[in-house]
Design a protein around this motif. Structure first.
Motif, PDB file in Angstrom:
ATOM      1  N   PHE A  49       0.876  -1.171   0.000  1.00  0.00           N
ATOM      2  CA  PHE A  49       0.000   0.000   0.000  1.00  0.00           C
ATOM      3  C   PHE A  49       0.917   1.225   0.000  1.00  0.00           C
ATOM      4  O   PHE A  49       1.504   1.559   1.032  1.00  0.00           O
ATOM      5  N   ARG A  50       1.035   1.882  -1.131  1.00  0.00           N
ATOM      6  CA  ARG A  50       1.997   2.965  -1.288  1.00  0.00           C
ATOM      7  C   ARG A  50       1.260   4.269  -1.569  1.00  0.00           C
ATOM      8  O   ARG A  50       0.559   4.387  -2.580  1.00  0.00           O
ATOM      9  N   ASP A  51       1.420   5.234  -0.666  1.00  0.00           N
ATOM     10  CA  ASP A  51       0.734   6.523  -0.775  1.00  0.00           C
ATOM     11  C   ASP A  51      -0.760   6.311  -0.990  1.00  0.00           C
ATOM     12  O   ASP A  51      -1.415   7.028  -1.728  1.00  0.00           O
ATOM     13  N   CYS A  52      -1.278   5.286  -0.330  1.00  0.00           N
ATOM     14  CA  CYS A  52      -2.668   4.865  -0.511  1.00  0.00           C
ATOM     15  C   CYS A  52      -3.442   5.179   0.763  1.00  0.00           C
ATOM     16  O   CYS A  52      -2.937   4.984   1.868  1.00  0.00           O
ATOM     17  N   THR A  53      -4.674   5.637   0.610  1.00  0.00           N
ATOM     18  CA  THR A  53      -5.528   5.945   1.749  1.00  0.00           C
ATOM     19  C   THR A  53      -6.491   4.793   2.001  1.00  0.00           C
ATOM     20  O   THR A  53      -7.247   4.404   1.106  1.00  0.00           O
ATOM     21  N   LEU A  54      -6.447   4.235   3.206  1.00  0.00           N
ATOM     22  CA  LEU A  54      -7.388   3.203   3.619  1.00  0.00           C
ATOM     23  C   LEU A  54      -8.247   3.759   4.736  1.00  0.00           C
ATOM     24  O   LEU A  54      -7.722   4.183   5.769  1.00  0.00           O
ATOM     25  N   ARG A  55      -9.549   3.732   4.537  1.00  0.00           N
ATOM     26  CA  ARG A  55     -10.475   4.231   5.548  1.00  0.00           C
ATOM     27  C   ARG A  55     -11.461   3.129   5.908  1.00  0.00           C
ATOM     28  O   ARG A  55     -12.173   2.610   5.052  1.00  0.00           O
ATOM     29  N   GLY A  56     -11.476   2.766   7.168  1.00  0.00           N
ATOM     30  CA  GLY A  56     -12.430   1.779   7.640  1.00  0.00           C
ATOM     31  C   GLY A  56     -12.209   0.396   7.065  1.00  0.00           C
ATOM     32  O   GLY A  56     -13.176  -0.319   6.789  1.00  0.00           O
ATOM     33  N   ALA A  57     -10.956  -0.020   6.911  1.00  0.00           N
ATOM     34  CA  ALA A  57     -10.657  -1.324   6.321  1.00  0.00           C
ATOM     35  C   ALA A  57     -11.036  -2.453   7.265  1.00  0.00           C
ATOM     36  O   ALA A  57     -10.927  -2.343   8.487  1.00  0.00           O
ATOM     37  N   ASP A  58     -11.475  -3.562   6.682  1.00  0.00           N
ATOM     38  CA  ASP A  58     -11.830  -4.759   7.436  1.00  0.00           C
ATOM     39  C   ASP A  58     -10.863  -5.877   7.055  1.00  0.00           C
ATOM     40  O   ASP A  58     -10.854  -6.329   5.907  1.00  0.00           O
ATOM     41  N   PHE A  59     -10.039  -6.309   8.025  1.00  0.00           N
ATOM     42  CA  PHE A  59      -9.087  -7.380   7.793  1.00  0.00           C
ATOM     43  C   PHE A  59      -9.420  -8.634   8.625  1.00  0.00           C
ATOM     44  O   PHE A  59      -8.560  -9.489   8.818  1.00  0.00           O
TER      45      PHE A  59
ATOM     46  N   GLY B 150      -9.931 -12.053   9.938  1.00  0.00           N
ATOM     47  CA  GLY B 150      -9.659 -13.378   9.417  1.00  0.00           C
ATOM     48  C   GLY B 150      -8.723 -13.424   8.236  1.00  0.00           C
ATOM     49  O   GLY B 150      -8.527 -14.496   7.641  1.00  0.00           O
ATOM     50  N   ALA B 151      -8.127 -12.289   7.870  1.00  0.00           N
ATOM     51  CA  ALA B 151      -7.196 -12.277   6.742  1.00  0.00           C
ATOM     52  C   ALA B 151      -5.879 -12.942   7.144  1.00  0.00           C
ATOM     53  O   ALA B 151      -5.502 -12.950   8.318  1.00  0.00           O
ATOM     54  N   ARG B 152      -5.190 -13.495   6.167  1.00  0.00           N
ATOM     55  CA  ARG B 152      -3.864 -14.071   6.379  1.00  0.00           C
ATOM     56  C   ARG B 152      -2.866 -13.293   5.538  1.00  0.00           C
ATOM     57  O   ARG B 152      -3.072 -13.123   4.335  1.00  0.00           O
ATOM     58  N   MET B 153      -1.795 -12.832   6.162  1.00  0.00           N
ATOM     59  CA  MET B 153      -0.866 -11.927   5.495  1.00  0.00           C
ATOM     60  C   MET B 153       0.557 -12.460   5.519  1.00  0.00           C
ATOM     61  O   MET B 153       1.007 -13.003   6.533  1.00  0.00           O
ATOM     62  N   THR B 154       1.238 -12.282   4.405  1.00  0.00           N
ATOM     63  CA  THR B 154       2.663 -12.568   4.295  1.00  0.00           C
ATOM     64  C   THR B 154       3.306 -11.437   3.512  1.00  0.00           C
ATOM     65  O   THR B 154       2.900 -11.155   2.374  1.00  0.00           O
ATOM     66  N   ASP B 155       4.282 -10.757   4.102  1.00  0.00           N
ATOM     67  CA  ASP B 155       4.980  -9.662   3.433  1.00  0.00           C
ATOM     68  C   ASP B 155       4.007  -8.610   2.904  1.00  0.00           C
ATOM     69  O   ASP B 155       4.061  -8.212   1.737  1.00  0.00           O
ATOM     70  N   VAL B 156       3.120  -8.171   3.779  1.00  0.00           N
ATOM     71  CA  VAL B 156       2.205  -7.076   3.451  1.00  0.00           C
ATOM     72  C   VAL B 156       2.799  -5.798   4.012  1.00  0.00           C
ATOM     73  O   VAL B 156       3.016  -5.680   5.221  1.00  0.00           O
ATOM     74  N   ASP B 157       3.084  -4.831   3.138  1.00  0.00           N
ATOM     75  CA  ASP B 157       3.784  -3.609   3.548  1.00  0.00           C
ATOM     76  C   ASP B 157       2.807  -2.444   3.595  1.00  0.00           C
ATOM     77  O   ASP B 157       2.325  -1.972   2.565  1.00  0.00           O
ATOM     78  N   LEU B 158       2.534  -2.000   4.817  1.00  0.00           N
ATOM     79  CA  LEU B 158       1.620  -0.882   5.041  1.00  0.00           C
ATOM     80  C   LEU B 158       2.345   0.408   5.395  1.00  0.00           C
ATOM     81  O   LEU B 158       1.710   1.435   5.626  1.00  0.00           O
ATOM     82  N   ARG B 159       3.665   0.370   5.433  1.00  0.00           N
ATOM     83  CA  ARG B 159       4.427   1.507   5.968  1.00  0.00           C
ATOM     84  C   ARG B 159       4.236   2.790   5.176  1.00  0.00           C
ATOM     85  O   ARG B 159       4.304   3.882   5.733  1.00  0.00           O
ATOM     86  N   GLU B 160       3.995   2.686   3.887  1.00  0.00           N
ATOM     87  CA  GLU B 160       3.898   3.892   3.059  1.00  0.00           C
ATOM     88  C   GLU B 160       2.460   4.309   2.802  1.00  0.00           C
ATOM     89  O   GLU B 160       2.211   5.160   1.946  1.00  0.00           O
ATOM     90  N   ALA B 161       1.516   3.702   3.512  1.00  0.00           N
ATOM     91  CA  ALA B 161       0.125   4.139   3.378  1.00  0.00           C
ATOM     92  C   ALA B 161      -0.004   5.581   3.857  1.00  0.00           C
ATOM     93  O   ALA B 161       0.497   5.941   4.917  1.00  0.00           O
ATOM     94  N   ALA B 162      -0.680   6.400   3.064  1.00  0.00           N
ATOM     95  CA  ALA B 162      -0.864   7.797   3.451  1.00  0.00           C
ATOM     96  C   ALA B 162      -1.804   7.908   4.649  1.00  0.00           C
ATOM     97  O   ALA B 162      -1.659   8.798   5.492  1.00  0.00           O
ATOM     98  N   GLU B 163      -2.762   7.004   4.731  1.00  0.00           N
ATOM     99  CA  GLU B 163      -3.697   6.960   5.855  1.00  0.00           C
ATOM    100  C   GLU B 163      -4.050   5.505   6.100  1.00  0.00           C
ATOM    101  O   GLU B 163      -4.380   4.778   5.151  1.00  0.00           O
ATOM    102  N   LEU B 164      -3.968   5.069   7.337  1.00  0.00           N
ATOM    103  CA  LEU B 164      -4.250   3.682   7.678  1.00  0.00           C
ATOM    104  C   LEU B 164      -5.345   3.637   8.728  1.00  0.00           C
ATOM    105  O   LEU B 164      -5.102   3.831   9.913  1.00  0.00           O
ATOM    106  N   GLY B 165      -6.567   3.386   8.266  1.00  0.00           N
ATOM    107  CA  GLY B 165      -7.700   3.287   9.170  1.00  0.00           C
ATOM    108  C   GLY B 165      -8.267   1.885   9.130  1.00  0.00           C
ATOM    109  O   GLY B 165      -8.780   1.449   8.098  1.00  0.00           O
ATOM    110  N   ILE B 166      -8.170   1.169  10.246  1.00  0.00           N
ATOM    111  CA  ILE B 166      -8.634  -0.213  10.310  1.00  0.00           C
ATOM    112  C   ILE B 166      -9.827  -0.281  11.249  1.00  0.00           C
ATOM    113  O   ILE B 166      -9.702  -0.018  12.444  1.00  0.00           O
TER     114      ILE B 166
END
Length: 228
Positions: free
Chosen positions: A166-176, A178-194
């Protein structure tokens, strides 16, 4: 064409997504009628067309470009979209459930309520634009990059994410949930709302600032009370 990404993060501990780089051949302008179930479209450019309400269930798009097309309520369940570019598409309620997208660029889309539950996305770039209520429940995402886009209440519940950025990406109200993640990079998200599923972030990488923002949700998940 795909460029292999280099490892990111300290010591290369985060494997980067292999980005799709689509190189289209010379395309024939589509002069046919509407979409057809199980239709086979190869080397075609669809431009400024309205596919609203049409049924293309199980259709195959190979080396195609869809530019500025309307996809309101279009039925594309189980479609296969390969080595293709979707640019400036728009629509509400587009059904791509169970679809397969491989080596695809989705650029400056304006979509709402698009259904991609159970879909498979491999080497896909979503760049620019805005997608409201994106449904990726139980989907499989591998080598997917969300770049410079806005995702409002995206639903990744039960999805499997591997090498997703997620690069310079805005996430608002995300639903994760039961998700399974491997090498998911959220560091460059412009907004991270979970909104839900903060406990599913194992396998993801976040920045120190994001950890601070997520601390209340993490504490609540652990049952920790924070009392001044």
């Amino acid at each position: 064409m795909v460029r292999k990404g280099q490892g990111r993060g300290q010591g290369g501990s985060v494997r980067a997504a292999k980005r799709a780089e689509v190189r289209l051949p010379e395309l024939a302008v589509w002069e046919g009628g509407g979409l057809e179930p199980d239709g086979d479209y190869d080397g075609v450019e669809f431009a400024d067309l309205d596919f609203g309400g049409q049924e293309g269930i199980g259709a195959r798009f190979m080396d195609c470009a869809l530019r500025r097309c309307a996809l309101d309520e279009a039925g594309l369940a189980k479609a296969r979209i390969l080595d293709s570019v979707l640019e400036g598409v728009r629509g509400v309620g587009t059904d791509l459930s169970g679809a397969s997208l491989r080596d695809v660029e989705l650029v400056e889309a304006r979509l709402g309520g698009v259904q991609l539950h159970g879909a498979v996305l491999e080497r896909v770039v979503v760049r620019g634009g805005k997608i409201d209520y994106l449904n990726l429940r139980r989907a499989r995402l591998k080598d997917v990059v969300f770049e410079g886009c806005v995702l409002v209440e995206p639903d990744f519940a039960g999805a499997v994410l591997e090498r997703v950025e997620f690069r310079d990406c805005t996430l608002r109200g995300a639903d994760f949930q039961g998700a399974r993640m491997t090498d998911v990079d959220l560091r460059e998200a412009a907004e991270l709302g979970i909104a839900r599923g903060v406990d599913a972030l194992a396998g993801a990488v976040i920045s120190p600032a994001q950890l601070y923002d997520l601390a209340p949700a993490l504490a609540a998940q652990l049952g920790v009370r924070v009392v001044p």
